[in-house]
Design an enzyme around this catalytic site. Structure first.
Site, PDB file in Angstrom:
ATOM      1  N   SER A   8       0.849  -1.196   0.000  1.00 33.77           N
ATOM      2  CA  SER A   8       0.000   0.000   0.000  1.00 33.77           C
ATOM      3  C   SER A   8       0.878   1.237   0.000  1.00 33.77           C
ATOM      4  CB  SER A   8      -0.892   0.024   1.239  1.00 33.77           C
ATOM      5  OG  SER A   8      -1.369   1.341   1.438  1.00 33.77           O
ATOM      6  N   HIS A  42      -1.268  -1.395  -4.274  1.00 36.16           N
ATOM      7  CA  HIS A  42      -2.508  -1.048  -3.563  1.00 36.16           C
ATOM      8  C   HIS A  42      -2.534   0.460  -3.333  1.00 36.16           C
ATOM      9  CE1 HIS A  42      -5.943  -1.989  -0.908  1.00 36.16           C
ATOM     10  NE2 HIS A  42      -5.465  -1.047  -0.122  1.00 36.16           N
ATOM     11  N   ASP A  47      -4.611   3.623  -1.816  1.00 37.09           N
ATOM     12  CA  ASP A  47      -5.649   3.994  -0.844  1.00 37.09           C
ATOM     13  C   ASP A  47      -6.139   5.409  -1.087  1.00 37.09           C
ATOM     14  OD1 ASP A  47      -5.874   1.676   0.913  1.00 37.09           O
ATOM     15  OD2 ASP A  47      -3.783   2.067   1.388  1.00 37.09           O
ATOM     16  N   MET A  60      -8.689   8.270   0.047  1.00 40.20           N
ATOM     17  CA  MET A  60      -9.470   8.665   1.234  1.00 40.20           C
ATOM     18  C   MET A  60     -10.014  10.073   1.055  1.00 40.20           C
ATOM     19  SD  MET A  60      -7.007   7.233   4.235  1.00 40.20           S
ATOM     20  CE  MET A  60      -6.335   5.568   4.181  1.00 40.20           C
ATOM     21  N   HIS A 110      -8.339   1.148  -3.827  1.00 42.79           N
ATOM     22  CA  HIS A 110      -9.225   0.963  -2.666  1.00 42.79           C
ATOM     23  C   HIS A 110      -9.862   2.314  -2.358  1.00 42.79           C
ATOM     24  CE1 HIS A 110      -9.335  -0.112   1.941  1.00 42.79           C
ATOM     25  NE2 HIS A 110     -10.541   0.037   1.424  1.00 42.79           N
ATOM     26  N   MET A 162     -11.942   4.625  -0.337  1.00 46.61           N
ATOM     27  CA  MET A 162     -12.557   4.908   0.965  1.00 46.61           C
ATOM     28  C   MET A 162     -13.224   6.272   0.851  1.00 46.61           C
ATOM     29  SD  MET A 162      -9.455   3.339   3.202  1.00 46.61           S
ATOM     30  CE  MET A 162      -8.365   3.410   1.787  1.00 46.61           C
ATOM     31  N   MET A 203     -11.239  -5.727   5.782  1.00 43.07           N
ATOM     32  CA  MET A 203     -10.444  -4.758   6.532  1.00 43.07           C
ATOM     33  C   MET A 203     -10.111  -5.346   7.906  1.00 43.07           C
ATOM     34  SD  MET A 203      -9.800  -2.108   4.670  1.00 43.07           S
ATOM     35  CE  MET A 203      -8.870  -1.339   5.993  1.00 43.07           C
ATOM     36  N   ASP A 221      -6.436  -6.353   4.563  1.00 46.13           N
ATOM     37  CA  ASP A 221      -5.796  -5.027   4.557  1.00 46.13           C
ATOM     38  C   ASP A 221      -5.795  -4.455   5.968  1.00 46.13           C
ATOM     39  OD1 ASP A 221      -4.911  -2.478   3.983  1.00 46.13           O
ATOM     40  OD2 ASP A 221      -6.596  -1.950   2.686  1.00 46.13           O
ATOM     41  N   GLY A 276       1.268  -2.053   4.102  1.00 44.54           N
ATOM     42  CA  GLY A 276       1.708  -0.673   3.913  1.00 44.54           C
ATOM     43  C   GLY A 276       2.956  -0.371   4.697  1.00 44.54           C
TER      44      GLY A 276
HETATM   45  C1  DX5 Z   1      -5.991   1.667   5.758  1.00 43.51           C
HETATM   46  C2  DX5 Z   1      -5.579   1.301   4.357  1.00 43.51           C
HETATM   47  C3  DX5 Z   1      -4.482   0.338   4.290  1.00 43.51           C
HETATM   48  C4  DX5 Z   1      -3.220   0.783   4.943  1.00 43.51           C
HETATM   49  C5  DX5 Z   1      -2.616  -0.420   5.553  1.00 43.51           C
HETATM   50  O1  DX5 Z   1      -7.160   2.413   5.727  1.00 43.51           O
HETATM   51  O2  DX5 Z   1      -6.667   0.771   3.619  1.00 43.51           O
HETATM   52  O3  DX5 Z   1      -4.241  -0.103   2.949  1.00 43.51           O
HETATM   53  O4  DX5 Z   1      -2.294   1.362   4.088  1.00 43.51           O
HETATM   54  O5  DX5 Z   1      -1.503  -0.010   6.267  1.00 43.51           O
HETATM   55  P1  DX5 Z   1      -0.732  -1.002   7.222  1.00 43.51           P
HETATM   56  O6  DX5 Z   1      -0.265  -2.159   6.384  1.00 43.51           O
HETATM   57  O7  DX5 Z   1       0.369  -0.159   7.746  1.00 43.51           O
HETATM   58  O8  DX5 Z   1      -1.708  -1.451   8.271  1.00 43.51           O
HETATM   59 ZN    ZN Z   2      -6.264  -0.195   1.632  1.00 44.70          ZN
END
Ligand code: DX5
Ligand code: ZN
Length: 218
Positions: free
Chosen positions: A10, A35, A37, A39, A68, A70, A139, A175, A197
């Site tokens: 990520s 990946h 993210d 947001m 992804h 969000m 998640m 994730d 990530g």
């Molecule tokens: C959180 C994201 C993840 C995040 C995971 O909302 O969707 O993809 O980057 O990060 P780690 O691997 O550090 O938990």
């Molecule tokens: Zn994610």
């Protein structure tokens, strides 16, 4: 079976000032997917980036862009993400009153479609859309931030989803809080794709870290 488990770093935890180079570095270090993210500061309490940034990093790799979302709503923006270079678009069940329609839109754009479930969301919401899905994202943290601890109840949910999926060709992605210590338990539960990530990007050696995660479940 575990040989086919994919690793999707990520880029949320990457150095944003060098995002293209970071994407190239994890590609060369053995990432299967990238990946991404997205947001919106509304569905989740954090803001990242949108289609223009995805378009900028698209030339840095040929690996699958796993986007992804969000964001709430997601439906008005699906085409923008497809045009920016997404290969797979994942929407949250909680952010969509018309999940079936969003999946149809994503497929109509020629992209793979996924649905993500927050930790509290039961897998039963997938029942009437599962046949249209390429991916289910479980998640294992509350979305919004990297570097959180893995929520153990995700393991039971992964197992239940594995049973629901049966012999359908659907990836089960996990994730949040995935690292070399948690990877084996999620793969044993039935995950086929691991998002990582901070575990990847906060280390100095991406090859070593990705290999350590793969070694943990192989
Ligand atoms: C959180 C994201 C993840 C995040 C995971 O909302 O969707 O993809 O980057 O990060 P780690 O691997 O550090 O938990
Ligand atoms: Zn994610």
């Amino acid at each position: 079976m575990t040989a086919n488990v994919k690793i999707a770093p990520s880029i949320l935890s990457a150095d944003f000032s060098r995002l293209g180079e970071e994407v190239k570095a994890v590609d060369e270090a053995g990432a299967d997917w990238i990946h991404i993210d997205v947001m919106d500061g509304h569905f989740v309490p954090n803001l990242t980036f949108g289609p223009p940034v995805i378009k900028c990093i698209r030339p840095w790799t040929e690996k699958l862009f796993d986007v992804h979302l969000m964001i709430d709503p997601a439906q008005p923006y699906l085409e923008d993400y497809a045009k920016a270079g997404a290969d797979q678009i994942v929407v949250h069940a909680e952010a969509d009153k018309h999940l079936d329609r969003s999946i149809q839109v994503i497929k109509g754009l020629g992209k793979k479609a996924g649905v993500s479930l927050n930790p509290h969301t039961p897998e039963s919401v997938l029942e009437y859309v599962i046949d249209q899905l390429d991916l289910i994202l479980v998640m294992s943290v509350n979305p919004g931030f990297g570097g959180q601890s893995f929520i153990p109840s995700a393991l039971d949910k992964i197992k239940r989803i594995k049973d629901m999926v049966g012999d359908r060709d659907i990836e089960i992605q996990v994730d949040g809080g995935v690292n070399k210590d948690t990877a084996k338990s999620v793969v044993d539960a039935g995950a086929t794709c691991l998002v990582a990530g901070s575990a990847v990007f906060k280390g100095d050696d991406y090859v070593a870290t990705i290999n350590a995660i793969k070694d943990a479940y192989s």
